[in-house]
Design a protein around this motif. Sequence first.
Motif, PDB file in Angstrom:
ATOM      1  N   ARG A 189     -12.926   5.227   7.705  1.00 36.56           N
ATOM      2  CA  ARG A 189     -12.918   6.216   8.593  1.00 36.56           C
ATOM      3  C   ARG A 189     -11.991   6.075  10.082  1.00 36.56           C
ATOM      4  NH1 ARG A 189     -19.487   6.637   9.094  1.00 36.56           N
ATOM      5  NH2 ARG A 189     -19.134   4.388   9.097  1.00 36.56           N
ATOM      6  N   VAL A 190     -11.707   7.178  10.453  1.00 33.88           N
ATOM      7  CA  VAL A 190     -10.945   7.420  11.665  1.00 33.88           C
ATOM      8  C   VAL A 190     -11.780   8.017  12.657  1.00 33.88           C
ATOM      9  CG1 VAL A 190      -8.784   8.330  12.771  1.00 33.88           C
ATOM     10  CG2 VAL A 190      -8.559   7.445  10.687  1.00 33.88           C
ATOM     11  N   PRO A 191     -11.810   7.737  13.936  1.00 34.91           N
ATOM     12  CA  PRO A 191     -12.498   8.239  15.004  1.00 34.91           C
ATOM     13  C   PRO A 191     -12.189   9.610  15.014  1.00 34.91           C
ATOM     14  CG  PRO A 191     -12.206   5.986  15.734  1.00 34.91           C
ATOM     15  CD  PRO A 191     -11.281   6.314  14.525  1.00 34.91           C
ATOM     16  N   PRO A 192     -13.182  10.598  15.711  1.00 31.39           N
ATOM     17  CA  PRO A 192     -12.653  11.981  15.778  1.00 31.39           C
ATOM     18  C   PRO A 192     -11.871  12.133  16.943  1.00 31.39           C
ATOM     19  CG  PRO A 192     -15.077  11.600  16.366  1.00 31.39           C
ATOM     20  CD  PRO A 192     -14.590  10.369  15.699  1.00 31.39           C
ATOM     21  N   GLY A 193     -10.703  13.176  16.873  1.00 27.35           N
ATOM     22  CA  GLY A 193     -10.193  13.658  17.928  1.00 27.35           C
ATOM     23  C   GLY A 193      -8.930  12.889  18.193  1.00 27.35           C
ATOM     24  N   LYS A 194      -8.704  12.100  17.124  1.00 25.80           N
ATOM     25  CA  LYS A 194      -7.349  11.263  17.190  1.00 25.80           C
ATOM     26  C   LYS A 194      -6.012  12.059  16.923  1.00 25.80           C
ATOM     27  CE  LYS A 194      -9.895   7.628  18.943  1.00 25.80           C
ATOM     28  NZ  LYS A 194     -10.026   7.568  20.245  1.00 25.80           N
ATOM     29  N   LYS A 195      -4.963  11.872  17.500  1.00 25.01           N
ATOM     30  CA  LYS A 195      -3.719  12.320  17.216  1.00 25.01           C
ATOM     31  C   LYS A 195      -3.286  11.551  16.148  1.00 25.01           C
ATOM     32  CE  LYS A 195      -3.314  15.298  20.837  1.00 25.01           C
ATOM     33  NZ  LYS A 195      -3.155  16.711  20.443  1.00 25.01           N
ATOM     34  N   ALA A 196      -2.115  12.180  15.373  1.00 18.35           N
ATOM     35  CA  ALA A 196      -1.127  11.578  14.609  1.00 18.35           C
ATOM     36  C   ALA A 196      -0.539  10.151  15.062  1.00 18.35           C
ATOM     37  CB  ALA A 196      -0.413  12.563  13.862  1.00 18.35           C
ATOM     38  N   ILE A 236       0.986  -1.215  -0.270  1.00 15.60           N
ATOM     39  CA  ILE A 236       0.003  -0.058  -0.062  1.00 15.60           C
ATOM     40  C   ILE A 236       0.755   1.250  -0.082  1.00 15.60           C
ATOM     41  CG2 ILE A 236      -1.894  -1.219   1.176  1.00 15.60           C
ATOM     42  CD1 ILE A 236      -1.095   0.377   3.733  1.00 15.60           C
ATOM     43  N   VAL A 237       0.160   2.206  -0.343  1.00 18.98           N
ATOM     44  CA  VAL A 237       0.888   3.565  -0.348  1.00 18.98           C
ATOM     45  C   VAL A 237       0.950   4.097   0.916  1.00 18.98           C
ATOM     46  CG1 VAL A 237       0.853   6.297  -1.082  1.00 18.98           C
ATOM     47  CG2 VAL A 237       0.344   4.044  -2.817  1.00 18.98           C
ATOM     48  N   VAL A 238       2.188   4.569   1.471  1.00 19.13           N
ATOM     49  CA  VAL A 238       2.384   5.311   2.792  1.00 19.13           C
ATOM     50  C   VAL A 238       3.177   6.492   2.690  1.00 19.13           C
ATOM     51  CG1 VAL A 238       2.368   3.017   4.046  1.00 19.13           C
ATOM     52  CG2 VAL A 238       4.493   4.055   3.212  1.00 19.13           C
ATOM     53  N   VAL A 239       2.663   7.504   3.639  1.00 19.86           N
ATOM     54  CA  VAL A 239       3.306   8.779   3.443  1.00 19.86           C
ATOM     55  C   VAL A 239       4.152   9.173   4.643  1.00 19.86           C
ATOM     56  CG1 VAL A 239       2.703  11.144   3.575  1.00 19.86           C
ATOM     57  CG2 VAL A 239       0.938   9.426   2.405  1.00 19.86           C
ATOM     58  N   ASP A 240       5.361   9.613   4.382  1.00 19.62           N
ATOM     59  CA  ASP A 240       6.328  10.208   5.239  1.00 19.62           C
ATOM     60  C   ASP A 240       5.788  11.158   5.857  1.00 19.62           C
ATOM     61  OD1 ASP A 240       8.802  11.491   6.097  1.00 19.62           O
ATOM     62  OD2 ASP A 240       9.448   9.567   5.822  1.00 19.62           O
ATOM     63  N   ARG A 241       5.846  11.093   7.454  1.00 25.57           N
ATOM     64  CA  ARG A 241       5.183  12.038   8.219  1.00 25.57           C
ATOM     65  C   ARG A 241       5.975  13.301   7.980  1.00 25.57           C
ATOM     66  NH1 ARG A 241       3.898  10.220  14.117  1.00 25.57           N
ATOM     67  NH2 ARG A 241       2.848   8.581  13.068  1.00 25.57           N
ATOM     68  N   ASP A 242       7.455  13.227   8.044  1.00 26.13           N
ATOM     69  CA  ASP A 242       8.122  14.469   7.959  1.00 26.13           C
ATOM     70  C   ASP A 242       8.330  15.182   6.678  1.00 26.13           C
ATOM     71  OD1 ASP A 242       8.851  14.164  10.713  1.00 26.13           O
ATOM     72  OD2 ASP A 242      10.370  12.661   9.996  1.00 26.13           O
ATOM     73  N   TYR A 276      -1.698  12.924  10.324  1.00 27.70           N
ATOM     74  CA  TYR A 276      -2.109  14.138  10.883  1.00 27.70           C
ATOM     75  C   TYR A 276      -2.813  13.871  12.109  1.00 27.70           C
ATOM     76  CZ  TYR A 276      -0.875  15.125   5.736  1.00 27.70           C
ATOM     77  OH  TYR A 276      -0.354  14.957   4.680  1.00 27.70           O
ATOM     78  N   ASP A 277      -3.007  15.088  13.070  1.00 21.82           N
ATOM     79  CA  ASP A 277      -4.004  14.917  13.980  1.00 21.82           C
ATOM     80  C   ASP A 277      -5.166  15.355  13.461  1.00 21.82           C
ATOM     81  OD1 ASP A 277      -1.741  15.024  15.850  1.00 21.82           O
ATOM     82  OD2 ASP A 277      -1.708  17.190  16.165  1.00 21.82           O
ATOM     83  N   ASP A 278      -6.442  14.679  14.151  1.00 20.56           N
ATOM     84  CA  ASP A 278      -7.709  15.165  13.849  1.00 20.56           C
ATOM     85  C   ASP A 278      -8.172  14.413  12.413  1.00 20.56           C
ATOM     86  OD1 ASP A 278      -8.359  16.080  16.269  1.00 20.56           O
ATOM     87  OD2 ASP A 278      -7.624  18.146  15.470  1.00 20.56           O
ATOM     88  N   GLN A 279      -7.238  13.482  11.974  1.00 22.56           N
ATOM     89  CA  GLN A 279      -7.615  13.097  10.712  1.00 22.56           C
ATOM     90  C   GLN A 279      -8.670  12.181  10.514  1.00 22.56           C
ATOM     91  OE1 GLN A 279      -3.990  11.351   8.846  1.00 22.56           O
ATOM     92  NE2 GLN A 279      -5.064   9.955   7.492  1.00 22.56           N
ATOM     93  N   THR A 280      -9.904  12.424   9.681  1.00 20.45           N
ATOM     94  CA  THR A 280     -10.978  11.861   9.640  1.00 20.45           C
ATOM     95  C   THR A 280     -10.937  10.536   8.932  1.00 20.45           C
ATOM     96  OG1 THR A 280     -11.625  13.169   7.754  1.00 20.45           O
ATOM     97  CG2 THR A 280     -11.966  13.927   9.974  1.00 20.45           C
ATOM     98  N   SER A 281     -10.124  10.345   8.004  1.00 29.14           N
ATOM     99  CA  SER A 281     -10.161   9.139   7.215  1.00 29.14           C
ATOM    100  C   SER A 281      -8.905   8.789   6.764  1.00 29.14           C
ATOM    101  CB  SER A 281     -11.113   9.236   6.196  1.00 29.14           C
ATOM    102  OG  SER A 281     -10.754  10.334   5.151  1.00 29.14           O
ATOM    103  N   ALA A 282      -8.684   7.615   6.366  1.00 28.73           N
ATOM    104  CA  ALA A 282      -7.256   7.054   5.859  1.00 28.73           C
ATOM    105  C   ALA A 282      -7.514   6.269   4.256  1.00 28.73           C
ATOM    106  CB  ALA A 282      -6.600   6.143   6.691  1.00 28.73           C
TER     107      ALA A 282
END
Length: 527
Positions: A464-471, A396-402, A430-436
Amino acid sequence: MAVYGIDLGTTYSCIASIDDVGRPAVLRNLEGTDTTPSVVYFESGENVVVGATAKDTAVLDPDNVVSLIKRDMGRDVTRPIQGIDFAPEELSAFILLKLATDARTTTGEETRDVVITVPAYFGAAERDATRKAGRIAGLNVIDIVSEPIAAAITYGVLNPEADRTILVYDLGGGTFDTTVIALRGGHIEVVCTDGDHELGGADWDARLVEHLAERFRAEHPDAGDPLDDKQTEQQLRRDAEDAKKALTARTSHTVRVMHGGRVAAIEVTREKLEELTKDLLDRTVEITGRTLATAADKGVDDYDDLVLVGGSTKMPVVAARLETELGLAPRLQDPDLAVAKGAALYAFEETYRRLVREGSAERAEEMANRAGLSAEQQKQIAGRQIKTVASHAFGIVVVDRDSGAEHVAHLVHANDDLPAAKTEDFFTVYDDQTSADIRVMEQAGSVESAELIDNTEIATGEIRVPPGKKAGWPIGVTFALDASGLLNVTAVEKETGERLELKVDVGGMSEEEVERSRKALSRVQVS
């Protein structure tokens, strides 16, 4: 229960079944030949001709003739014929239907349950497209099996006296594979495989076509280029194939090229053909060397046999070059028909084992008796195992956080044992990411690479990602690749349990389009 094996080839196809003494036998078509050219001619939108007549018609009506369909399998492309855009799956379905119809006429039995072969190096998209082509043709596709495995089954059944490690070199009309296979106690295990599904005898033909055209232009510079005329080009392709075959037995052959009212008698020698195509053979040797290196990494470096499969291996230079390079005496193992015969054996054995598993012992015994199998042979079939490997890497495609840069993280690697299942956690960026996004990638080049450009996207979805989650919130991803090379991907968000199921319907036709095509094809006259 009659079951069949089909070698759906780039240039020629054939169908086989098990005879009444338990041996695989190719069923001749209505034209009386073992193999059928994989060529489709559209006389009209309702009347389609497949095989030798279609191939002959290519010279007279090239715009309505389609060939080399297999090279488009798995691609989201169409070919416009008679005002209709046909997908590769639909065009392949016409070939499958011709084979099945002729077999039914020959045997008097329904031809429905089949195993279809594909090059070992076909990926998920091509295998999925082949299965769909069978369904469009109204067939029940028991399984998709790699061509070298089918050839090894034929070899193992016909040479059962000892355990062997074999290298299968499969050079067909349009594809090339090389595979290391271990035969142990009646079981078949693929050690590793490699190949190129755009390299085959058709490329040898193309080189010869260019040579003939060049020689004609040199002799008649004022007559124009014969390749600018579709009919002349098609005739040249026929002549080039005939010359290549003639040069298998002879050292020279003369081709008469006619264009613009001029004629050139051009002598082609075997030596010249080998010179024109040396880089193509070099490519197969390079891939074979890579396969042997991979096998050595897995602890296999001694070989009992080098088995040649595919019509193009009949060119004398192939065996001579391989013997020089590898120090093994090549064995031509029924090169044109071994794959179909192996597929028939595989279809028979898989059906027999399924009946035993389902508790249908009487039907299994009836099937075995009809094929004249002894109790010992039935026992061997019931216990035989076939193990294979992945032809490509998947991830799968992944993103480097930095940096924000994207790359591919592979969960399944080429030559991993199948079936393969791998689960790994990936994390939000990201913080508060709503989906992946779940972007499924398949290795596109000859070697595994993390670069996006070296991979093909074959499926995508969103979870979907639950609301309010940190990166760094975890998403579990599972890749499951079955023994046929078909992939399923599951992503799970662990707090809510939400699941994303991606059955990889790779490119090509959707399930709805397959069903529509199946109904449409049933109204077309195919001969």
